[in-house]
Design an enzyme around this catalytic site. Sequence first.
Site, PDB file in Angstrom:
ATOM      1  N   GLU A 132      -9.585   5.264 -30.464  1.00  0.00           N
ATOM      2  CA  GLU A 132     -10.050   6.640 -31.055  1.00  0.00           C
ATOM      3  C   GLU A 132     -11.326   6.228 -32.035  1.00  0.00           C
ATOM      4  O   GLU A 132     -11.178   5.196 -32.784  1.00  0.00           O
ATOM      5  CB  GLU A 132      -9.294   7.495 -31.445  1.00  0.00           C
ATOM      6  CG  GLU A 132      -9.507   8.786 -32.509  1.00  0.00           C
ATOM      7  CD  GLU A 132      -8.649   9.583 -32.991  1.00  0.00           C
ATOM      8  OE1 GLU A 132      -7.583   9.557 -32.670  1.00  0.00           O
ATOM      9  OE2 GLU A 132      -9.071  10.131 -34.208  1.00  0.00           O
ATOM     10  N   GLU A 137     -15.099  13.738 -40.429  1.00  0.00           N
ATOM     11  CA  GLU A 137     -13.742  14.285 -40.477  1.00  0.00           C
ATOM     12  C   GLU A 137     -13.523  14.235 -41.969  1.00  0.00           C
ATOM     13  O   GLU A 137     -13.776  13.625 -42.962  1.00  0.00           O
ATOM     14  CB  GLU A 137     -12.805  13.168 -40.062  1.00  0.00           C
ATOM     15  CG  GLU A 137     -11.415  14.001 -39.905  1.00  0.00           C
ATOM     16  CD  GLU A 137     -10.330  13.128 -39.061  1.00  0.00           C
ATOM     17  OE1 GLU A 137     -10.705  11.916 -38.745  1.00  0.00           O
ATOM     18  OE2 GLU A 137      -9.516  13.628 -38.702  1.00  0.00           O
TER      19      GLU A 137
HETATM   20  C1  LIG Z   1      -8.883  17.251 -34.235  1.00  0.00           C
HETATM   21  O1  LIG Z   1      -9.408  16.210 -34.782  1.00  0.00           O
HETATM   22  C2  LIG Z   1      -8.550  15.021 -35.413  1.00  0.00           C
HETATM   23  C3  LIG Z   1      -9.339  14.164 -36.289  1.00  0.00           C
HETATM   24  O2  LIG Z   1      -9.750  13.394 -35.260  1.00  0.00           O
HETATM   25  C4  LIG Z   1      -7.522  14.903 -34.646  1.00  0.00           C
HETATM   26  O3  LIG Z   1      -6.740  13.708 -35.119  1.00  0.00           O
HETATM   27  C5  LIG Z   1      -6.642  15.938 -33.862  1.00  0.00           C
HETATM   28  O4  LIG Z   1      -5.829  15.519 -33.089  1.00  0.00           O
HETATM   29  C6  LIG Z   1      -7.651  17.118 -33.272  1.00  0.00           C
HETATM   30  N1  LIG Z   1      -6.879  18.208 -32.874  1.00  0.00           N
HETATM   31  C7  LIG Z   1      -7.033  18.279 -31.662  1.00  0.00           C
HETATM   32  C8  LIG Z   1      -6.187  19.428 -31.359  1.00  0.00           C
HETATM   33  O5  LIG Z   1      -7.844  17.903 -30.949  1.00  0.00           O
END
Ligand SMILES: *[C@@H]1O[C@H](CO)[C@@H](O)[C@H](O)[C@H]1NC(C)=O
Length: 313
Positions: A132, A137
Amino acid sequence: MLVFSLLSFVYLSATALAATYSQSDSYRGKDFLSGFTHWDIADPTHGRVNYVGQNEALAQNLTFTSGDTLIIRTDDKTVLDPSGPGRNSVRLYSNKKYKNHVTVWNIRHMPEGCGTWPAVWESGESWPDEGEIDILEGVNDKGLNRASLHTTSGCTMPASRTMTGTSVGDNCDVAATGNGGCGVSSNNAKSYGPAFNKAGGGFYAMERSDAGVKIWFWRRSSCKIPSDVLSGATQIDTDKWSTPFAAFPSDSCDMGSHFGPHSIIINLTLCGDWGAAAFNSDGCPGDCITYVDQNPGAFGNAYFDVAWLKIYE
Ligand SMILES: *[C@@H]1O[C@H](CO)[C@@H](O)[C@H](O)[C@H]1NC(C)=O
Ligand SMILES: *[C@@H]1O[C@H](CO)[C@@H](O)[C@H](O)[C@H]1NC(C)=O
């Protein structure tokens, strides 16, 4: 003749090694409706959101496109039933997947407000095996921006790197870091939240190659924005760009075995594992979930406004 051949050999090798890329995809306005999918299943980070599909998002104007504008936002009108689902919101992921590539984001506004946890990032189908990459963020309006890698074991970062930001951890392994991965905090006060928005946003760029990952940010009025970034050129040369704020070299992190094909993701969750835990220490009142349920008006600025996204390979 020999000198001539040697010179042309050197010249050709240098050309081949330069970090030049060609544009393979360009997303602007309604391109995001055909090139990206609205994800409408539960938030894995336990956010107080209800991600809606594309038809619902368009009908409720949570997703809006025109010309060079993509807006995605959370609902800012509804008081929520505490026993019902969370606040309606949007999460988009690209239909195409990318391995080595460069993304350039032109973003005018990002979500702000207590309880918000926005993210611009990339991830594979199988997490964390395919890795990832988090580009932009943060939570609860607290900048600076933090960029991170999340991987399986065996990916670490050298103590000293050529970057302007500050490392907040050198081990990218999610198992060893309680999911935190290896982060780098930007040192640019305008890189996140209300300060980013006041400056009219700016440009984020990410390069993923066999040599590792680099991430750049330029505020909108910066005189250092490379001309190929500013214009969304069809060819770019990342070697000519300024020092990145975050560099994750591949010295002790083999890219091929830690990163698979990635979708590009842009999401806006509320509270969640990180946002709720930091809610009070970030200066937000009471309990995150109650705040989200009862204060729709607090989410009027909880939106992304993206001018365009270009992908280079
Ligand atoms: C949204 O972004 C965060 C940051 O990377 C991630 O950890 C999280 O899983 C995300 N949520 C969804 C539902 O994609
Ligand atoms: C939908 O959102 C856009 C962008 O914020 C706004 O310009 C437009 O007026 C909204 N449309 C409706 C019907 O509210």
